[in-house]
Scaffold this motif. Sequence first.
Motif, PDB file in Angstrom:
ATOM      1  N   ILE A   1     -64.821  -8.952  21.113  1.00  0.00           N
ATOM      2  CA  ILE A   1     -64.090 -10.199  20.934  1.00  0.00           C
ATOM      3  C   ILE A   1     -63.055 -10.353  22.040  1.00  0.00           C
ATOM      4  O   ILE A   1     -62.303  -9.420  22.336  1.00  0.00           O
ATOM      5  CB  ILE A   1     -63.433 -10.232  19.545  1.00  0.00           C
ATOM      6  CG1 ILE A   1     -64.520 -10.325  18.462  1.00  0.00           C
ATOM      7  CG2 ILE A   1     -62.448 -11.387  19.421  1.00  0.00           C
ATOM      8  CD1 ILE A   1     -64.005 -10.188  17.044  1.00  0.00           C
ATOM      9  N   GLY A   2     -63.035 -11.523  22.671  1.00  0.00           N
ATOM     10  CA  GLY A   2     -62.122 -11.728  23.781  1.00  0.00           C
ATOM     11  C   GLY A   2     -61.750 -13.187  23.955  1.00  0.00           C
ATOM     12  O   GLY A   2     -61.936 -14.019  23.057  1.00  0.00           O
ATOM     13  N   CYS A   3     -61.233 -13.526  25.147  1.00  0.00           N
ATOM     14  CA  CYS A   3     -60.736 -14.870  25.387  1.00  0.00           C
ATOM     15  C   CYS A   3     -60.757 -15.190  26.878  1.00  0.00           C
ATOM     16  O   CYS A   3     -60.984 -14.312  27.714  1.00  0.00           O
ATOM     17  CB  CYS A   3     -59.307 -15.002  24.857  1.00  0.00           C
ATOM     18  SG  CYS A   3     -58.135 -13.865  25.645  1.00  0.00           S
ATOM     19  N   HIS A   4     -60.512 -16.455  27.184  1.00  0.00           N
ATOM     20  CA  HIS A   4     -60.428 -16.885  28.581  1.00  0.00           C
ATOM     21  C   HIS A   4     -59.039 -16.583  29.116  1.00  0.00           C
ATOM     22  O   HIS A   4     -58.035 -16.830  28.451  1.00  0.00           O
ATOM     23  CB  HIS A   4     -60.704 -18.385  28.706  1.00  0.00           C
ATOM     24  CG  HIS A   4     -60.778 -18.835  30.129  1.00  0.00           C
ATOM     25  ND1 HIS A   4     -61.965 -18.896  30.819  1.00  0.00           N
ATOM     26  CD2 HIS A   4     -59.809 -19.196  31.002  1.00  0.00           C
ATOM     27  CE1 HIS A   4     -61.724 -19.291  32.061  1.00  0.00           C
ATOM     28  NE2 HIS A   4     -60.425 -19.483  32.190  1.00  0.00           N
ATOM     29  N   ILE A   5     -58.989 -16.044  30.338  1.00  0.00           N
ATOM     30  CA  ILE A   5     -57.725 -15.623  30.948  1.00  0.00           C
ATOM     31  C   ILE A   5     -57.633 -16.151  32.369  1.00  0.00           C
ATOM     32  O   ILE A   5     -58.626 -16.182  33.097  1.00  0.00           O
ATOM     33  CB  ILE A   5     -57.598 -14.077  30.918  1.00  0.00           C
ATOM     34  CG1 ILE A   5     -57.429 -13.613  29.473  1.00  0.00           C
ATOM     35  CG2 ILE A   5     -56.444 -13.590  31.786  1.00  0.00           C
ATOM     36  CD1 ILE A   5     -57.324 -12.123  29.295  1.00  0.00           C
ATOM     37  N   SER A   6     -56.432 -16.542  32.771  1.00  0.00           N
ATOM     38  CA  SER A   6     -56.217 -17.013  34.135  1.00  0.00           C
ATOM     39  C   SER A   6     -56.402 -15.874  35.136  1.00  0.00           C
ATOM     40  O   SER A   6     -55.938 -14.756  34.920  1.00  0.00           O
ATOM     41  CB  SER A   6     -54.804 -17.586  34.286  1.00  0.00           C
ATOM     42  OG  SER A   6     -54.527 -17.849  35.652  1.00  0.00           O
TER      43      SER A   6
ATOM     44  N   GLU B   1     -62.364 -19.993  23.760  1.00  0.00           N
ATOM     45  CA  GLU B   1     -61.937 -21.008  24.727  1.00  0.00           C
ATOM     46  C   GLU B   1     -61.144 -22.089  23.986  1.00  0.00           C
ATOM     47  O   GLU B   1     -61.171 -23.258  24.344  1.00  0.00           O
ATOM     48  CB  GLU B   1     -63.138 -21.670  25.388  1.00  0.00           C
ATOM     49  CG  GLU B   1     -63.969 -20.793  26.275  1.00  0.00           C
ATOM     50  CD  GLU B   1     -65.119 -21.585  26.882  1.00  0.00           C
ATOM     51  OE1 GLU B   1     -65.357 -21.440  28.078  1.00  0.00           O
ATOM     52  OE2 GLU B   1     -65.766 -22.357  26.136  1.00  0.00           O
ATOM     53  N   THR B   2     -60.463 -21.693  22.948  1.00  0.00           N
ATOM     54  CA  THR B   2     -59.723 -22.641  22.123  1.00  0.00           C
ATOM     55  C   THR B   2     -58.452 -23.099  22.842  1.00  0.00           C
ATOM     56  O   THR B   2     -57.942 -22.401  23.720  1.00  0.00           O
ATOM     57  CB  THR B   2     -59.367 -21.994  20.777  1.00  0.00           C
ATOM     58  OG1 THR B   2     -58.715 -20.739  21.026  1.00  0.00           O
ATOM     59  CG2 THR B   2     -60.609 -21.746  19.944  1.00  0.00           C
ATOM     60  N   PRO B   3     -57.935 -24.291  22.493  1.00  0.00           N
ATOM     61  CA  PRO B   3     -56.751 -24.807  23.193  1.00  0.00           C
ATOM     62  C   PRO B   3     -55.487 -24.021  22.863  1.00  0.00           C
ATOM     63  O   PRO B   3     -55.165 -23.821  21.692  1.00  0.00           O
ATOM     64  CB  PRO B   3     -56.660 -26.257  22.688  1.00  0.00           C
ATOM     65  CG  PRO B   3     -57.389 -26.257  21.378  1.00  0.00           C
ATOM     66  CD  PRO B   3     -58.475 -25.233  21.508  1.00  0.00           C
ATOM     67  N   VAL B   4     -54.806 -23.549  23.896  1.00  0.00           N
ATOM     68  CA  VAL B   4     -53.548 -22.811  23.726  1.00  0.00           C
ATOM     69  C   VAL B   4     -52.538 -23.290  24.760  1.00  0.00           C
ATOM     70  O   VAL B   4     -52.900 -23.702  25.857  1.00  0.00           O
ATOM     71  CB  VAL B   4     -53.739 -21.285  23.870  1.00  0.00           C
ATOM     72  CG1 VAL B   4     -54.604 -20.734  22.739  1.00  0.00           C
ATOM     73  CG2 VAL B   4     -54.349 -20.921  25.226  1.00  0.00           C
ATOM     74  N   GLU B   5     -51.269 -23.218  24.395  1.00  0.00           N
ATOM     75  CA  GLU B   5     -50.195 -23.508  25.345  1.00  0.00           C
ATOM     76  C   GLU B   5     -49.919 -22.287  26.211  1.00  0.00           C
ATOM     77  O   GLU B   5     -49.514 -22.408  27.369  1.00  0.00           O
ATOM     78  CB  GLU B   5     -48.915 -23.911  24.592  1.00  0.00           C
ATOM     79  CG  GLU B   5     -49.020 -25.215  23.828  1.00  0.00           C
ATOM     80  CD  GLU B   5     -49.172 -26.421  24.739  1.00  0.00           C
ATOM     81  OE1 GLU B   5     -48.607 -26.397  25.846  1.00  0.00           O
ATOM     82  OE2 GLU B   5     -49.872 -27.380  24.345  1.00  0.00           O
ATOM     83  N   ASP B   6     -50.134 -21.117  25.632  1.00  0.00           N
ATOM     84  CA  ASP B   6     -49.885 -19.855  26.317  1.00  0.00           C
ATOM     85  C   ASP B   6     -50.970 -18.864  25.894  1.00  0.00           C
ATOM     86  O   ASP B   6     -51.386 -18.847  24.733  1.00  0.00           O
ATOM     87  CB  ASP B   6     -48.499 -19.318  25.932  1.00  0.00           C
ATOM     88  CG  ASP B   6     -48.108 -18.089  26.731  1.00  0.00           C
ATOM     89  OD1 ASP B   6     -48.644 -16.999  26.436  1.00  0.00           O
ATOM     90  OD2 ASP B   6     -47.289 -18.198  27.653  1.00  0.00           O
ATOM     91  N   GLU B   7     -51.421 -18.042  26.840  1.00  0.00           N
ATOM     92  CA  GLU B   7     -52.476 -17.067  26.526  1.00  0.00           C
ATOM     93  C   GLU B   7     -52.078 -16.128  25.395  1.00  0.00           C
ATOM     94  O   GLU B   7     -52.948 -15.596  24.702  1.00  0.00           O
ATOM     95  CB  GLU B   7     -52.807 -16.248  27.773  1.00  0.00           C
ATOM     96  CG  GLU B   7     -53.566 -17.016  28.835  1.00  0.00           C
ATOM     97  CD  GLU B   7     -53.749 -16.236  30.123  1.00  0.00           C
ATOM     98  OE1 GLU B   7     -54.465 -16.722  31.005  1.00  0.00           O
ATOM     99  OE2 GLU B   7     -53.167 -15.132  30.243  1.00  0.00           O
ATOM    100  N   GLN B   8     -50.779 -15.926  25.186  1.00  0.00           N
ATOM    101  CA  GLN B   8     -50.319 -15.034  24.121  1.00  0.00           C
ATOM    102  C   GLN B   8     -50.852 -15.476  22.754  1.00  0.00           C
ATOM    103  O   GLN B   8     -51.058 -14.646  21.862  1.00  0.00           O
ATOM    104  CB  GLN B   8     -48.790 -14.977  24.099  1.00  0.00           C
ATOM    105  CG  GLN B   8     -48.203 -13.940  23.155  1.00  0.00           C
ATOM    106  CD  GLN B   8     -48.627 -12.520  23.493  1.00  0.00           C
ATOM    107  OE1 GLN B   8     -48.657 -12.141  24.661  1.00  0.00           O
ATOM    108  NE2 GLN B   8     -48.971 -11.736  22.477  1.00  0.00           N
TER     109      GLN B   8
END
Length: 281
Positions: A3-8, A255-262
């Motif tokens: 399980i992970g996420c999109h990161i800059s 890839e859900t909408p977030v204001e900050d990756e945290q």
Amino acid sequence: MKIGCHISVGKGLEQAARRAVELGAESFQVFTKNPRGLKPKKLDKEDAAKGVAVMREHDLTLVCHTPYITNLSTPKQDLQEVTIRSILEDLNIAEAYGAVGAVVHCGKHVGEGEAYGIRRMIETLDLILEQYDGPVKLLLENTAGQGSELGLSIDSLMEIRAALRYPEKVGFCFDTCHSFAAGQWNLETFDQLVEQMKASGYLQHLVAIHFNDSKAPFASQKDRHEKIGKGEIGSEALAKFLRSEVFAHLPVILETPVEDEQEYADEMVYLHQLRQAGQPD
């Protein structure tokens, strides 16, 4: 399942990989270059090597994503040439980054008709793949069906792959929101979706899952991501992916909408809770 996420990746792959570890990710996704353009990007080989080392140390799986602006079905010769050069660069960057695949959105026929769009998409993919022999697969992502988008259904994606001269170089990335918005699955039809994936052969070429809820309703053909459990799909339906053994070997990337990756840290914890809730004690 990772399980992970999109990161800059703005500060480099090494920093992106370390950020993934900080957030508690087991997999992560980065763009190969600016997602809104096709301008070439100079690869920092030293940073790439350091990033790969961090990934190996922490057993992280990486998926790369090509720019959104890419159109594999463009009828314009100059844009097709730019697209080919861009995606070849994306594949080479993804290879240097140690990614398992590079996600690309399916073509848009832009008024030329679906049949033309699919033919053009196959032609463009063949021209790309004949020039790339590396280990990274180009991953076709299913679409929501906005505008003139192609590649909504599993069957159409399999037909496109089968028509390629180099099908072995192509895999798939399944987006839960896109498929829901395209009217391909919901809570009641999840089992049918899995059976279709198995029967068509799609499942054996599936490399990654984009895990998103949907702001738009079922079959709306609108690509609007939402946080897990806050949208029209809902946690009960999405949890079926997390608990299904057929997807247990895949990276599942938010890839859900977030204001900050945290914010992804808490959401990934929630995904682990959803998954474990379906496991026997």
